[in-house]
Design a protein around this motif. Structure first.
Motif, mmCIF file in Angstrom:
data_model
loop_
_atom_site.group_PDB
_atom_site.id
_atom_site.type_symbol
_atom_site.label_atom_id
_atom_site.label_comp_id
_atom_site.label_asym_id
_atom_site.label_seq_id
_atom_site.Cartn_x
_atom_site.Cartn_y
_atom_site.Cartn_z
ATOM 1 N N UNK A 1 3.868 -21.129 8.350
ATOM 2 C CA UNK A 1 3.103 -20.994 7.102
ATOM 3 C C UNK A 1 1.616 -20.811 7.364
ATOM 4 N N UNK A 2 1.003 -19.944 6.566
ATOM 5 C CA UNK A 2 -0.452 -19.700 6.594
ATOM 6 C C UNK A 2 -0.926 -18.999 7.852
ATOM 7 N N UNK A 3 0.008 -18.492 8.696
ATOM 8 C CA UNK A 3 -0.408 -17.769 9.900
ATOM 9 C C UNK A 3 -1.051 -16.430 9.535
ATOM 10 N N UNK A 4 -0.595 -15.870 8.415
ATOM 11 C CA UNK A 4 -1.177 -14.623 7.921
ATOM 12 C C UNK A 4 -1.820 -14.895 6.574
ATOM 13 N N UNK A 5 -2.980 -14.327 6.362
ATOM 14 C CA UNK A 5 -3.668 -14.508 5.080
ATOM 15 C C UNK A 5 -3.822 -13.158 4.386
ATOM 16 N N UNK A 6 -3.665 -13.167 3.084
ATOM 17 C CA UNK A 6 -3.769 -11.934 2.295
ATOM 18 C C UNK A 6 -4.907 -12.069 1.310
ATOM 19 N N UNK A 7 -5.805 -11.110 1.369
ATOM 20 C CA UNK A 7 -6.919 -11.072 0.415
ATOM 21 C C UNK A 7 -6.485 -10.330 -0.833
ATOM 22 N N UNK A 8 -6.607 -10.972 -1.962
ATOM 23 C CA UNK A 8 -6.220 -10.334 -3.221
ATOM 24 C C UNK A 8 -7.398 -9.531 -3.762
ATOM 25 N N UNK A 9 -7.223 -8.218 -3.769
ATOM 26 C CA UNK A 9 -8.270 -7.338 -4.290
ATOM 27 C C UNK A 9 -8.083 -7.120 -5.782
ATOM 28 N N UNK A 10 -9.181 -6.846 -6.448
ATOM 29 C CA UNK A 10 -9.101 -6.460 -7.849
ATOM 30 C C UNK A 10 -8.523 -5.048 -7.946
ATOM 31 N N UNK A 11 -7.753 -4.791 -9.017
ATOM 32 C CA UNK A 11 -7.169 -3.463 -9.203
ATOM 33 C C UNK A 11 -8.269 -2.478 -9.583
ATOM 34 N N UNK A 12 -8.331 -1.400 -8.837
ATOM 35 C CA UNK A 12 -9.299 -0.346 -9.133
ATOM 36 C C UNK A 12 -8.889 0.363 -10.427
ATOM 37 N N UNK A 13 -9.829 0.483 -11.377
ATOM 38 C CA UNK A 13 -9.510 1.059 -12.692
ATOM 39 C C UNK A 13 -9.032 2.496 -12.595
ATOM 40 N N UNK A 14 -9.695 3.296 -11.769
ATOM 41 C CA UNK A 14 -9.305 4.702 -11.625
ATOM 42 C C UNK A 14 -7.929 4.824 -10.978
ATOM 43 N N UNK A 15 -7.691 3.937 -9.999
ATOM 44 C CA UNK A 15 -6.384 3.934 -9.333
ATOM 45 C C UNK A 15 -5.279 3.589 -10.323
ATOM 46 N N UNK A 16 -5.514 2.554 -11.146
ATOM 47 C CA UNK A 16 -4.488 2.149 -12.107
ATOM 48 C C UNK A 16 -4.258 3.215 -13.177
ATOM 49 N N UNK A 17 -5.329 3.898 -13.578
ATOM 50 C CA UNK A 17 -5.184 4.971 -14.550
ATOM 51 C C UNK A 17 -4.281 6.070 -14.005
ATOM 52 N N UNK A 18 -4.444 6.401 -12.715
ATOM 53 C CA UNK A 18 -3.596 7.412 -12.072
ATOM 54 C C UNK A 18 -2.141 6.941 -12.017
#
Length: 285
Positions: free
Chosen positions: A110-127
């Motif tokens: 557990x916790x050996x790998x960490x994931x950074x949660x990025x905010x969703x890019x608006x232009x990306x989500x629109x596509x």
């Protein structure tokens, strides 16, 4: 025009650092049964996706899948070095092994790998939203094409029932005469004298009891109403199913009243055609 509940739509979107694949599959169901699979990064958009799918597809067992494949150097996952080193140090005290083996065990912890949660890019989500809309359009096109095939089959089977009904109508005088002759023969066999007037009265009562005129008229009307509904903009599987039930009642009544083997054979053929219609109606939106 009717639509089938069976359908499939797929779209692929290539972004600078990732590939997004969207698949929508649907099968028949009494209500909307929606299953959504998507990466956790887009999970906050699930409710709006569900609303769009429900509005576009209305009903059916629907599987929506959004797959993400990283194609560039960008990644949100990294090795948590201090944690991994601590695990390796502890594992040395427990098992014998070289550094490579200890590392393989450590990264599974557990916790050996960490994931950074990025905010969703608006232009990306629109596509992505545009591609979801495109996939919904494709599945609706598929449903319409399937619906056209179902409509053709329904009209053929309704025409078959109508032709069999016409055979029933032509046969009815022969059936009535057969009933009359069986009664006369029955009287003759017991060698009893009967009052002709009383016999005719009883005969009329008996024939009226097994009269199928109303059923023939109602069945013909139901057949016409089925086709009219099928061709209307308000056509739907549930409404057509109700009309099919009414058709079944009239066919069953004709069969129970006919009391004439050749006519009952025609009724069996009508039931067979109607059963095939009912099976297909389960798949109509």
């Amino acid at each position: 025009m009717i639509q089938s509940m069976t359908g499939y739509g797929k779209c692929v979107l290539q972004l600078p650092t990732k590939k997004i694949s969207i698949e929508i599959k649907s099968l028949n169901s009494k209500s909307l049964d929606l299953n959504v699979r998507m990466p956790s990064i887009y999970r906050e958009k699930e409710l709006s996706i569900r609303k769009n799918i429900a509005s576009a597809l209305n009903r059916g067992k629907i599987d929506f899948s959004l797959y993400m494949e990283i194609t560039g150097e960008e990644t949100t996952t990294s090795v948590n070095e201090p944690v991994v080193k601590k695990y390796m140090s502890q594992l040395k005290n427990v098992v014998d092994g070289d550094a490579t083996e200890l590392l393989k065990m450590a990264v599974r912890m557990p916790d050996a790998l960490s994931t950074d949660r990025d905010e969703i890019d608006k232009e990306e989500w629109k596509a992505i939203e545009n591609e979801i809309a495109s996939a919904l359009q494709k599945i609706n096109t598929y449903r319409s094409e399937e619906g056209l095939a179902l409509e053709t089959d329904f009209k053929k089977r309704i025409a078959n029932i109508d032709a069999l009904l016409n055979d029933v109508i032509k046969m009815d005088p022969e059936r009535v005469e057969g009933v009359r002759e069986r009664l006369r023969k029955g009287i003759a066999d017991i060698k009893e004298k009967v009052d002709e007037n009383r016999f005719e009265q009883e005969l009329v009562y008996y024939i009226e009891k097994f009269d199928i005129t109303e059923e023939k008229v109602r069945l013909h009307n139901h057949l016409e109403y089925f086709i009219k509904t099928l061709d209307s903009n308000e056509s739907n599987g549930k409404k057509l199913g109700f009309i099919g039930q009414e058709m079944g009642r009239e066919i069953n009544t004709i069969g129970s009243k006919s009391n004439y083997a050749p006519m009952q054979k025609l009724v069996v053929q009508m039931k067979d055609e109607l059963e095939k219609i009912k099976e297909q109606l389960l798949n109509v939106l």
